[in-house]
Design a protein around this motif. Structure first.
Motif, PDB file in Angstrom:
ATOM      1  N   VAL A  30      24.150  22.945  10.768  1.00 41.78           N
ATOM      2  CA  VAL A  30      24.637  23.918   9.785  1.00 41.78           C
ATOM      3  C   VAL A  30      25.228  25.123  10.530  1.00 41.78           C
ATOM      4  O   VAL A  30      24.627  25.626  11.477  1.00 41.78           O
ATOM      5  N   TYR A  31      26.402  25.550  10.099  1.00 45.76           N
ATOM      6  CA  TYR A  31      27.033  26.732  10.696  1.00 45.76           C
ATOM      7  C   TYR A  31      26.649  27.977   9.899  1.00 45.76           C
ATOM      8  O   TYR A  31      26.781  27.999   8.674  1.00 45.76           O
ATOM      9  N   ILE A  32      26.171  28.987  10.588  1.00 41.58           N
ATOM     10  CA  ILE A  32      25.797  30.238   9.913  1.00 41.58           C
ATOM     11  C   ILE A  32      26.587  31.405  10.503  1.00 41.58           C
ATOM     12  O   ILE A  32      26.429  31.751  11.678  1.00 41.58           O
ATOM     13  N   ASP A  33      27.431  31.994   9.675  1.00 41.52           N
ATOM     14  CA  ASP A  33      28.327  33.086  10.057  1.00 41.52           C
ATOM     15  C   ASP A  33      27.644  34.411   9.694  1.00 41.52           C
ATOM     16  O   ASP A  33      27.722  34.854   8.545  1.00 41.52           O
ATOM     17  N   ARG A 113      15.969  38.826   9.000  1.00 43.17           N
ATOM     18  CA  ARG A 113      14.979  38.038   8.263  1.00 43.17           C
ATOM     19  C   ARG A 113      15.670  36.912   7.501  1.00 43.17           C
ATOM     20  O   ARG A 113      15.238  35.751   7.555  1.00 43.17           O
ATOM     21  N   ARG A 114      16.760  37.216   6.818  1.00 38.81           N
ATOM     22  CA  ARG A 114      17.490  36.197   6.055  1.00 38.81           C
ATOM     23  C   ARG A 114      18.091  35.141   6.987  1.00 38.81           C
ATOM     24  O   ARG A 114      18.110  33.952   6.671  1.00 38.81           O
ATOM     25  N   GLN A 115      18.609  35.592   8.125  1.00 36.25           N
ATOM     26  CA  GLN A 115      19.255  34.652   9.064  1.00 36.25           C
ATOM     27  C   GLN A 115      18.229  33.678   9.646  1.00 36.25           C
ATOM     28  O   GLN A 115      18.492  32.474   9.749  1.00 36.25           O
ATOM     29  N   ARG A 116      17.063  34.195  10.011  1.00 37.94           N
ATOM     30  CA  ARG A 116      16.021  33.306  10.558  1.00 37.94           C
ATOM     31  C   ARG A 116      15.563  32.307   9.507  1.00 37.94           C
ATOM     32  O   ARG A 116      15.274  31.149   9.814  1.00 37.94           O
ATOM     33  N   LYS A 117      15.498  32.761   8.263  1.00 35.71           N
ATOM     34  CA  LYS A 117      15.085  31.878   7.176  1.00 35.71           C
ATOM     35  C   LYS A 117      16.081  30.725   7.012  1.00 35.71           C
ATOM     36  O   LYS A 117      15.697  29.585   6.793  1.00 35.71           O
ATOM     37  N   LEU A 118      17.377  31.049   7.155  1.00 34.58           N
ATOM     38  CA  LEU A 118      18.399  30.002   7.032  1.00 34.58           C
ATOM     39  C   LEU A 118      18.269  28.950   8.135  1.00 34.58           C
ATOM     40  O   LEU A 118      18.702  27.815   7.971  1.00 34.58           O
ATOM     41  N   ALA A 119      17.688  29.353   9.261  1.00 35.79           N
ATOM     42  CA  ALA A 119      17.570  28.432  10.401  1.00 35.79           C
ATOM     43  C   ALA A 119      16.201  27.765  10.464  1.00 35.79           C
ATOM     44  O   ALA A 119      15.916  27.024  11.406  1.00 35.79           O
ATOM     45  N   HIS A 121      14.695  25.403   8.610  1.00 38.41           N
ATOM     46  CA  HIS A 121      14.497  23.970   8.367  1.00 38.41           C
ATOM     47  C   HIS A 121      15.637  23.090   8.846  1.00 38.41           C
ATOM     48  O   HIS A 121      15.667  21.909   8.545  1.00 38.41           O
ATOM     49  N   CYS A 122      16.615  23.668   9.539  1.00 35.65           N
ATOM     50  CA  CYS A 122      17.709  22.807  10.013  1.00 35.65           C
ATOM     51  C   CYS A 122      18.218  23.278  11.368  1.00 35.65           C
ATOM     52  O   CYS A 122      18.009  24.422  11.766  1.00 35.65           O
ATOM     53  N   SER A 123      18.862  22.371  12.066  1.00 37.04           N
ATOM     54  CA  SER A 123      19.506  22.723  13.326  1.00 37.04           C
ATOM     55  C   SER A 123      20.770  23.506  13.002  1.00 37.04           C
ATOM     56  O   SER A 123      21.487  23.171  12.057  1.00 37.04           O
ATOM     57  N   VAL A 124      21.033  24.547  13.789  1.00 40.16           N
ATOM     58  CA  VAL A 124      22.121  25.458  13.426  1.00 40.16           C
ATOM     59  C   VAL A 124      23.009  25.835  14.604  1.00 40.16           C
ATOM     60  O   VAL A 124      22.583  25.806  15.765  1.00 40.16           O
ATOM     61  N   VAL A 125      24.232  26.183  14.261  1.00 40.57           N
ATOM     62  CA  VAL A 125      25.102  26.945  15.153  1.00 40.57           C
ATOM     63  C   VAL A 125      25.274  28.283  14.453  1.00 40.57           C
ATOM     64  O   VAL A 125      25.769  28.334  13.321  1.00 40.57           O
ATOM     65  N   VAL A 135      18.170  37.427  17.161  1.00 34.66           N
ATOM     66  CA  VAL A 135      17.889  36.609  15.967  1.00 34.66           C
ATOM     67  C   VAL A 135      17.219  35.293  16.358  1.00 34.66           C
ATOM     68  O   VAL A 135      16.196  34.918  15.771  1.00 34.66           O
ATOM     69  N   LEU A 136      17.794  34.610  17.343  1.00 32.24           N
ATOM     70  CA  LEU A 136      17.240  33.321  17.786  1.00 32.24           C
ATOM     71  C   LEU A 136      16.998  33.362  19.302  1.00 32.24           C
ATOM     72  O   LEU A 136      17.673  32.674  20.072  1.00 32.24           O
ATOM     73  N   PRO A 137      16.007  34.152  19.732  1.00 35.59           N
ATOM     74  CA  PRO A 137      15.828  34.322  21.184  1.00 35.59           C
ATOM     75  C   PRO A 137      15.429  33.030  21.902  1.00 35.59           C
ATOM     76  O   PRO A 137      15.567  32.938  23.110  1.00 35.59           O
TER      77      PRO A 137
END
Ligand code: C5P
Length: 222
Positions: A30-33, A113-119, A121-125, A135-137
């Motif tokens: 999943v791509y998260i902008d 907080r919202r960005q981490r939640k989006l990541a 349950h799925c693998s993300v870019v 955000v994703l250390p």
């Protein structure tokens, strides 16, 4: 199954979202902008006449703002309270204010907080300014994309032309340089390369070349 995270950071108009979308598609992630999220809040602040120098008011506004990133065959769409703002959040008035809106700690804490939640349950870019650093250390792949400011202004110019617009390259160059300066100089989570990020200078690379490099790095670690 272990989730995989690819963090792509870098200055404005370095090609992060173009590359991130293709990499995500190739890997089925999943791509998260995250920039679109800060832009969405800025749009809502403009629309509601919220004082953009007031971090507390902006955080209160964010608390009642629903931001949804949707993915379809035609690309990413961004919705604010159900309204499709995908094009609107790229307009110059939003771009000019977004670095101010994103400089407040209270705003950033909620966005992260919202960005981490989006990541969760799925693998993300995920692309942005503070993904690898904050955000994703623990992202398995961290990329820091850069390009000369002249090259970035030319790329943005070509994008605008495709939309039928004719901005001045000089104005684009100045806007990009100013936004970078604000993003690098803010106190909270400034734009900085993470210690463990791989730096890619894309000035003389094609989109395909950048994508290939990132995919090769990712495949070694998946
Ligand atoms: O990526 P994009 O250029 O759309 O980001 C717009 C602005 O949002 C950036 O210039 C920056 O001020 C802010 N931003 C941020 N942190 C992120 C992503 C974007 O502060 N992770």
């Amino acid at each position: 199954e272990r989730l995989f995270q690819i963090a792509i950071d870098g200055p404005a108009a370095a090609g992060k979202s173009t590359v991130a979308k293709i990499v995500a598609k190739a890997l089925g992630f999943v791509y998260i902008d995250t920039g679109a999220m800060y832009r969405s809040l800025t749009y809502k602040a403009l629309k509601t006449g919220t004082d953009m120098k007031n971090g507390i008011k902006l955080k209160e506004l964010l608390d009642v703002t629903d931001i949804v990133l949707k993915h379809s065959e035609i690309g990413q769409r961004v919705f604010v309270d159900g309204e499709d703002v995908s094009e609107r959040i790229r307009y110059p008035d939003v771009t000019a204010q977004v670095s101010l809106v994103s400089s407040f700690g209270k705003v950033r804490t909620e966005m992260v907080r919202r960005q981490r939640k989006l990541a969760e349950h799925c693998s993300v870019v995920m692309d942005g300014r503070d993904i690898g650093t904050h955000v994703l250390p623990r992202a398995q792949v961290k990329i820091f994309l850069k390009a000369s400011v002249d090259e970035r202004a030319v790329r943005r110019f070509r994008e605008e032309e495709l939309k039928g617009l004719h901005p001045s390259i000089q104005a684009l160059r100045e806007a990009i340089a100013l936004r970078d300066k604000k993003d690098m100089e803010r106190t909270i989570s400034p734009l900085v390369k993470a210690k463990d990020a791989i730096e890619l200078d894309t000035t003389s690379l094609s989109v395909d070349e950048v994508v290939d490099r990132i995919l090769n790095i990712a495949k070694e670690r998946i």
